[in-house]
Write a protein that holds these residues in place. Structure first.
Motif, PDB file in Angstrom:
ATOM      1  N   ALA A   1      90.375  78.600 -50.603  1.00 20.03           N
ATOM      2  CA  ALA A   1      90.174  79.344 -49.845  1.00 20.03           C
ATOM      3  C   ALA A   1      91.786  78.432 -49.122  1.00 20.03           C
ATOM      4  CB  ALA A   1      89.536  78.618 -48.591  1.00 20.03           C
ATOM      5  N   GLY A   2      92.556  78.139 -50.376  1.00 17.22           N
ATOM      6  CA  GLY A   2      94.438  77.547 -50.947  1.00 17.22           C
ATOM      7  C   GLY A   2      94.179  76.524 -48.927  1.00 17.22           C
ATOM      8  N   GLU A   3      93.488  75.920 -49.195  1.00 19.34           N
ATOM      9  CA  GLU A   3      93.894  74.705 -47.711  1.00 19.34           C
ATOM     10  C   GLU A   3      94.237  73.076 -49.030  1.00 19.34           C
ATOM     11  OE1 GLU A   3      89.965  73.976 -46.385  1.00 19.34           O
ATOM     12  OE2 GLU A   3      90.231  75.965 -45.424  1.00 19.34           O
ATOM     13  N   PHE A   4      95.333  73.470 -49.833  1.00 16.82           N
ATOM     14  CA  PHE A   4      95.808  72.604 -49.787  1.00 16.82           C
ATOM     15  C   PHE A   4      96.452  71.141 -48.501  1.00 16.82           C
ATOM     16  CE2 PHE A   4      96.215  75.771 -53.014  1.00 16.82           C
ATOM     17  CZ  PHE A   4      95.560  75.232 -53.795  1.00 16.82           C
ATOM     18  N   ASP A   5      95.410  70.757 -47.986  1.00 15.05           N
ATOM     19  CA  ASP A   5      96.204  69.256 -46.701  1.00 15.05           C
ATOM     20  C   ASP A   5      96.304  68.134 -47.751  1.00 15.05           C
ATOM     21  OD1 ASP A   5      93.386  69.459 -47.253  1.00 15.05           O
ATOM     22  OD2 ASP A   5      92.444  69.526 -45.193  1.00 15.05           O
ATOM     23  N   THR A   6      96.255  67.202 -47.052  1.00 13.16           N
ATOM     24  CA  THR A   6      96.760  66.101 -46.950  1.00 13.16           C
ATOM     25  C   THR A   6      95.194  65.056 -47.805  1.00 13.16           C
ATOM     26  OG1 THR A   6      98.079  65.360 -45.234  1.00 13.16           O
ATOM     27  CG2 THR A   6      97.493  63.337 -46.359  1.00 13.16           C
TER      28      THR A   6
ATOM     29  N   TYR B   1      95.263  66.142 -51.425  1.00 11.83           N
ATOM     30  CA  TYR B   1      95.482  65.681 -52.457  1.00 11.83           C
ATOM     31  C   TYR B   1      95.243  63.793 -52.245  1.00 11.83           C
ATOM     32  CZ  TYR B   1      99.365  68.891 -52.181  1.00 11.83           C
ATOM     33  OH  TYR B   1      99.474  69.985 -52.415  1.00 11.83           O
ATOM     34  N   ILE B   2      94.850  63.359 -51.637  1.00 10.48           N
ATOM     35  CA  ILE B   2      93.966  62.432 -51.949  1.00 10.48           C
ATOM     36  C   ILE B   2      92.375  62.081 -53.066  1.00 10.48           C
ATOM     37  CG2 ILE B   2      92.981  60.648 -50.469  1.00 10.48           C
ATOM     38  CD1 ILE B   2      94.751  61.035 -47.898  1.00 10.48           C
ATOM     39  N   VAL B   3      92.362  63.033 -52.060  1.00  6.15           N
ATOM     40  CA  VAL B   3      91.033  62.965 -52.502  1.00  6.15           C
ATOM     41  C   VAL B   3      91.326  63.634 -54.653  1.00  6.15           C
ATOM     42  CG1 VAL B   3      88.953  64.489 -54.241  1.00  6.15           C
ATOM     43  CG2 VAL B   3      89.423  63.790 -51.384  1.00  6.15           C
ATOM     44  N   GLN B   4      92.458  64.691 -54.845  1.00  7.35           N
ATOM     45  CA  GLN B   4      92.617  64.593 -56.665  1.00  7.35           C
ATOM     46  C   GLN B   4      93.630  63.146 -56.900  1.00  7.35           C
ATOM     47  OE1 GLN B   4      95.698  67.363 -56.356  1.00  7.35           O
ATOM     48  NE2 GLN B   4      95.527  67.587 -58.018  1.00  7.35           N
ATOM     49  N   ALA B   5      93.965  62.456 -56.305  1.00  7.09           N
ATOM     50  CA  ALA B   5      95.160  61.422 -56.692  1.00  7.09           C
ATOM     51  C   ALA B   5      93.713  60.116 -56.598  1.00  7.09           C
ATOM     52  CB  ALA B   5      95.847  60.480 -55.226  1.00  7.09           C
TER      53      ALA B   5
END
Length: 72
Positions: A25-30, A33-37
């Motif tokens: 969906a292109g939802e690159f929200d906070t 990025y927290i889950v990615q970290a």
């Protein structure tokens, strides 16, 4: 090994399932990025633990590099 497996099952797989629809969906929200970290930390931890496991396994099998001038 149980820590490596549980890390993958409890952190890495759910993170993958979280990322798929968000990225589609292109939802690159906070939250993304927290889950990615968290996922990057878990992945790095797995790599370190696997390296330590390999080192210990090499010690148990008396893994040695051939020395110059020594015939087997």
């Amino acid at each position: 090994m149980p820590l490596i497996a549980s890390n993958g099952i409890l952190i890495l797989i759910p993170a993958l399932l979280f990322f798929a629809p968000k990225a589609r969906a292109g939802e690159f929200d906070t939250t993304f990025y927290i889950v990615q970290a968290i996922e990057l930390i878990a992945g790095a931890t797995n790599i370190v633990l696997l390296g330590l496991q390999m080192r210990d396994g090499m010690k148990l099998t008396k893994w040695r590099l051939p020395q110059a001038g020594v015939a087997y």
